[in-house]
Write a protein that holds these residues in place. Structure first.
Motif, PDB file in Angstrom:
ATOM      1  N   GLY A 207      39.623  37.280  31.706  1.00  0.00           N
ATOM      2  CA  GLY A 207      39.661  36.559  32.974  1.00  0.00           C
ATOM      3  C   GLY A 207      40.913  36.840  33.785  1.00  0.00           C
ATOM      4  N   VAL A 208      42.081  36.797  33.126  1.00  0.00           N
ATOM      5  CA  VAL A 208      43.337  37.018  33.852  1.00  0.00           C
ATOM      6  C   VAL A 208      43.425  38.452  34.404  1.00  0.00           C
ATOM      7  N   PRO A 209      43.171  39.504  33.581  1.00  0.00           N
ATOM      8  CA  PRO A 209      43.194  40.862  34.167  1.00  0.00           C
ATOM      9  C   PRO A 209      42.175  41.051  35.274  1.00  0.00           C
ATOM     10  N   LEU A 210      40.987  40.433  35.124  1.00  0.00           N
ATOM     11  CA  LEU A 210      39.984  40.563  36.175  1.00  0.00           C
ATOM     12  C   LEU A 210      40.441  39.885  37.463  1.00  0.00           C
ATOM     13  N   GLY A 211      41.077  38.722  37.328  1.00  0.00           N
ATOM     14  CA  GLY A 211      41.599  38.050  38.516  1.00  0.00           C
ATOM     15  C   GLY A 211      42.680  38.870  39.201  1.00  0.00           C
ATOM     16  N   LEU A 212      43.581  39.480  38.417  1.00  0.00           N
ATOM     17  CA  LEU A 212      44.624  40.336  39.002  1.00  0.00           C
ATOM     18  C   LEU A 212      44.011  41.553  39.690  1.00  0.00           C
ATOM     19  N   LEU A 213      42.938  42.080  39.089  1.00  0.00           N
ATOM     20  CA  LEU A 213      42.268  43.234  39.700  1.00  0.00           C
ATOM     21  C   LEU A 213      41.652  42.855  41.045  1.00  0.00           C
ATOM     22  N   LEU A 214      41.007  41.694  41.089  1.00  0.00           N
ATOM     23  CA  LEU A 214      40.412  41.240  42.348  1.00  0.00           C
ATOM     24  C   LEU A 214      41.481  41.011  43.411  1.00  0.00           C
ATOM     25  N   LEU A 215      42.604  40.415  43.010  1.00  0.00           N
ATOM     26  CA  LEU A 215      43.690  40.198  43.970  1.00  0.00           C
ATOM     27  C   LEU A 215      44.251  41.525  44.476  1.00  0.00           C
ATOM     28  N   SER A 216      44.367  42.493  43.560  1.00  0.00           N
ATOM     29  CA  SER A 216      44.906  43.792  43.964  1.00  0.00           C
ATOM     30  C   SER A 216      43.997  44.494  44.970  1.00  0.00           C
TER      31      SER A 216
ATOM     32  N   THR B   4      39.746  48.670  44.156  1.00  0.00           N
ATOM     33  CA  THR B   4      38.564  48.514  45.007  1.00  0.00           C
ATOM     34  C   THR B   4      37.341  49.163  44.363  1.00  0.00           C
ATOM     35  N   ALA B   5      37.497  50.379  43.851  1.00  0.00           N
ATOM     36  CA  ALA B   5      36.374  51.043  43.179  1.00  0.00           C
ATOM     37  C   ALA B   5      35.954  50.261  41.929  1.00  0.00           C
ATOM     38  N   ALA B   6      36.904  49.666  41.219  1.00  0.00           N
ATOM     39  CA  ALA B   6      36.570  48.878  40.028  1.00  0.00           C
ATOM     40  C   ALA B   6      35.753  47.643  40.389  1.00  0.00           C
ATOM     41  N   VAL B   7      36.118  46.987  41.491  1.00  0.00           N
ATOM     42  CA  VAL B   7      35.359  45.805  41.916  1.00  0.00           C
ATOM     43  C   VAL B   7      33.945  46.206  42.345  1.00  0.00           C
TER      44      VAL B   7
END
Length: 294
Positions: A42-51, A267-270
């Motif tokens: 959850g935490v890495p995914l949230g950081l990825l979304l913020l990035s 962005t590509a990861a999301v």
């Protein structure tokens, strides 16, 4: 004009007692797993979304606008979807009859077939991908067999082509198509087909109106499994087709590891995550539909 009567409030002691009755202590067993998933996923995914929504000017959708305006991004998404669709289709064509053969097999034979299906899952994807590079090279077993059977006049190039990529991916993901279909077909009463035959139904009519609808939950689950995994595969395309065939997973890795473009990678990861989640949500909706659950 009438006034609605409000229910009388429960005494504090009675409300607390009812709350204790509704609380199941067994739910506490899920706390360690939930905490681990929150920290590790959850935490890495949230950081990825913020990035993906953060740039030098603050929070905005500029990264997504830049991504979707680039024709190269659409080419990468099409390559990713095409490889995943072909892999899923071949797995379904090969896995559907295999699941029926497995479900209708006898005790010992069924056990042997299940072992043959599950045992390759213990081998790593890297090992399987390297094995396919040996099988598919110009002097590999596949080309030698094609020349022996006179199906080709000269060695066919499989490595670093989309054909080789799909062949390797089907080998890796086929068990994830067979097992869900097998689990559903195993529960279908074989006498249903016999009952339909006594009513004058032809084999094709029995398959389309009896067998196929009853097996659809397994098909939907298998398609969701295989597509969601093949759309995000990284090791198999890296080893079998290389960097010339760009997929979203390869673009993500290159963005973070080589180009140091964190915005493009996130962005590509999301986008890749949304594609995989969309397939899972659509499959869940289809499974709950009356047609699939009939």
């Amino acid at each position: 004009m009438t006034t609605a009567t409000r229910p009388a409030a429960l005494p504090v002691g009675l409300a607390a007692e009812r709350l204790r009755d509704r609380f199941d202590p067994m739910s506490l067993l899920a706390v360690p797993g939930t905490a681990y998933l929150f920290v590790a996923f959850g935490v890495p995914l949230g950081l990825l979304l913020l990035s993906s929504v953060y740039s030098a000017d603050g929070f905005s959708l500029a990264n997504y606008v830049r991504f979707f305006r680039d024709p190269f991004s659409w080419t990468v998404m099409w390559n990713t979807l095409k490889a995943a669709l072909l892999t899923t289709l071949l797995c379904l064509l090969a896995g559907y009859p295999a699941a029926f053969a497995l479900a209708r097999a006898g005790g010992v034979l069924q056990t042997l077939l299940l072992v043959a299906l599950i045992l390759p899952l213990s081998v790593g994807v890297v090992v399987k991908a390297f094995a396919w590079t040996i099988l598919l090279r110009s002097d590999g077993i596949v080309n030698q067999l094609l020349l022996l059977l006179r199906l080709a006049d000269e060695p066919v190039r499989f490595l670093f082509t989309q054909t080789g990529l799909v062949l390797g991916a089907v080998n890796v993901f086929l068990p994830f198509m067979v097992l869900p279909i097998f689990a559903v077909v195993k529960l279908i009463d074989p006498r249903l087909g016999e009952a339909a035959a006594t009513l004058g139904s032809s084999p094709a009519h029995r398959f389309l109106h009896v067998t196929l609808p009853l097996s659809m939950p397994g098909v939907i689950a298998g398609v969701a499994f295989v597509f969601s995994m093949s759309v995000s595969m990284y090791v198999i395309p890296t080893l079998l087709i290389g960097d010339r065939y760009k997929t979203l997973s390869i673009l993500i890795a290159r963005s973070f590891l080589f180009m140091r473009d964190r915005a493009l990678g996130s962005t590509a990861a999301v986008v890749l995550l949304l594609i995989a989640v969309g397939v899972v949500v659509a499959s869940a909706a289809l499974t709950r539909s009356p047609q699939a659950s009939r």
